[in-house]
Design a protein around this motif. Structure first.
Motif, short mmCIF file in Angstrom:
data_model
loop_
_atom_site.label_atom_id
_atom_site.label_comp_id
_atom_site.label_asym_id
_atom_site.label_seq_id
_atom_site.Cartn_x
_atom_site.Cartn_y
_atom_site.Cartn_z
N ARG A 16 38.99 41.92 32.31
CA ARG A 16 38.15 43.01 32.79
C ARG A 16 38.34 44.21 31.86
O ARG A 16 39.32 44.32 31.12
CB ARG A 16 38.55 43.41 34.22
N ARG A 17 37.40 45.15 31.91
CA ARG A 17 37.43 46.32 31.03
C ARG A 17 38.74 47.10 31.20
O ARG A 17 39.35 47.53 30.22
CB ARG A 17 36.23 47.21 31.30
N SER A 18 39.19 47.27 32.43
CA SER A 18 40.43 48.03 32.66
C SER A 18 41.63 47.37 31.98
O SER A 18 42.51 48.05 31.45
CB SER A 18 40.69 48.20 34.15
N ALA A 43 31.15 42.87 25.41
CA ALA A 43 31.43 42.38 26.75
C ALA A 43 30.39 41.35 27.13
O ALA A 43 29.27 41.36 26.63
CB ALA A 43 31.41 43.53 27.75
N ILE A 44 30.78 40.44 28.00
CA ILE A 44 29.83 39.47 28.53
C ILE A 44 29.62 39.76 30.00
O ILE A 44 30.54 40.18 30.70
CB ILE A 44 30.31 38.02 28.30
N GLN A 45 28.41 39.56 30.46
CA GLN A 45 28.06 39.81 31.86
C GLN A 45 28.51 38.61 32.68
O GLN A 45 28.03 37.50 32.50
CB GLN A 45 26.55 40.00 31.98
N CYS A 50 29.86 42.92 37.13
CA CYS A 50 31.13 42.63 36.47
C CYS A 50 30.90 42.21 35.02
O CYS A 50 30.11 41.31 34.75
CB CYS A 50 31.85 41.52 37.23
N VAL A 51 31.60 42.89 34.12
CA VAL A 51 31.62 42.46 32.72
C VAL A 51 33.06 42.13 32.35
O VAL A 51 34.01 42.62 32.97
CB VAL A 51 31.06 43.53 31.75
N ALA A 52 33.20 41.29 31.35
CA ALA A 52 34.54 40.90 30.89
C ALA A 52 34.49 40.68 29.38
O ALA A 52 33.42 40.60 28.78
CB ALA A 52 34.99 39.63 31.59
N TYR A 53 35.66 40.62 28.80
CA TYR A 53 35.80 40.41 27.36
C TYR A 53 36.61 39.13 27.14
O TYR A 53 37.54 38.85 27.89
CB TYR A 53 36.55 41.58 26.72
N ARG A 54 36.25 38.41 26.10
CA ARG A 54 37.01 37.20 25.76
C ARG A 54 38.36 37.61 25.17
O ARG A 54 38.42 38.36 24.19
CB ARG A 54 36.24 36.35 24.77
#
Length: 66
Positions: A16-18, A43-45, A50-54
């Motif tokens: 997650r971004r945080s 980021a991916i949706q 909610c977005v997240a990063y690999r």
């Protein structure tokens, strides 16, 4: 039983971004600036809110900074 979303994402190699902010030490505004200039992994949706990063891409980015 409701599963913990962050734990579920971590199992898939996503942060997650945080969590990305903690890992990289970047501020939110710096992260947005780097991402918009294509100097940071996108980021991916994951869902509507909610977005997240690999995680693998974040590690590659961190290695490239050293």
């Amino acid at each position: 039983m409701k599963q913990n979303t962050s734990l579920n994402l971590e199992c898939r190699g996503l942060l997650r971004r945080s969590e990305v902010l903690k890992l990289t030490g970047l501020s939110k505004s710096t992260l947005y600036r780097l991402e918009s200039s294509n100097d940071f992994p996108s980021a991916i949706q994951v869902s509507a809110r909610c977005v997240a990063y690999r995680l693998s891409e974040i590690y590659k980015w961190l290695e490239g900074r050293n």
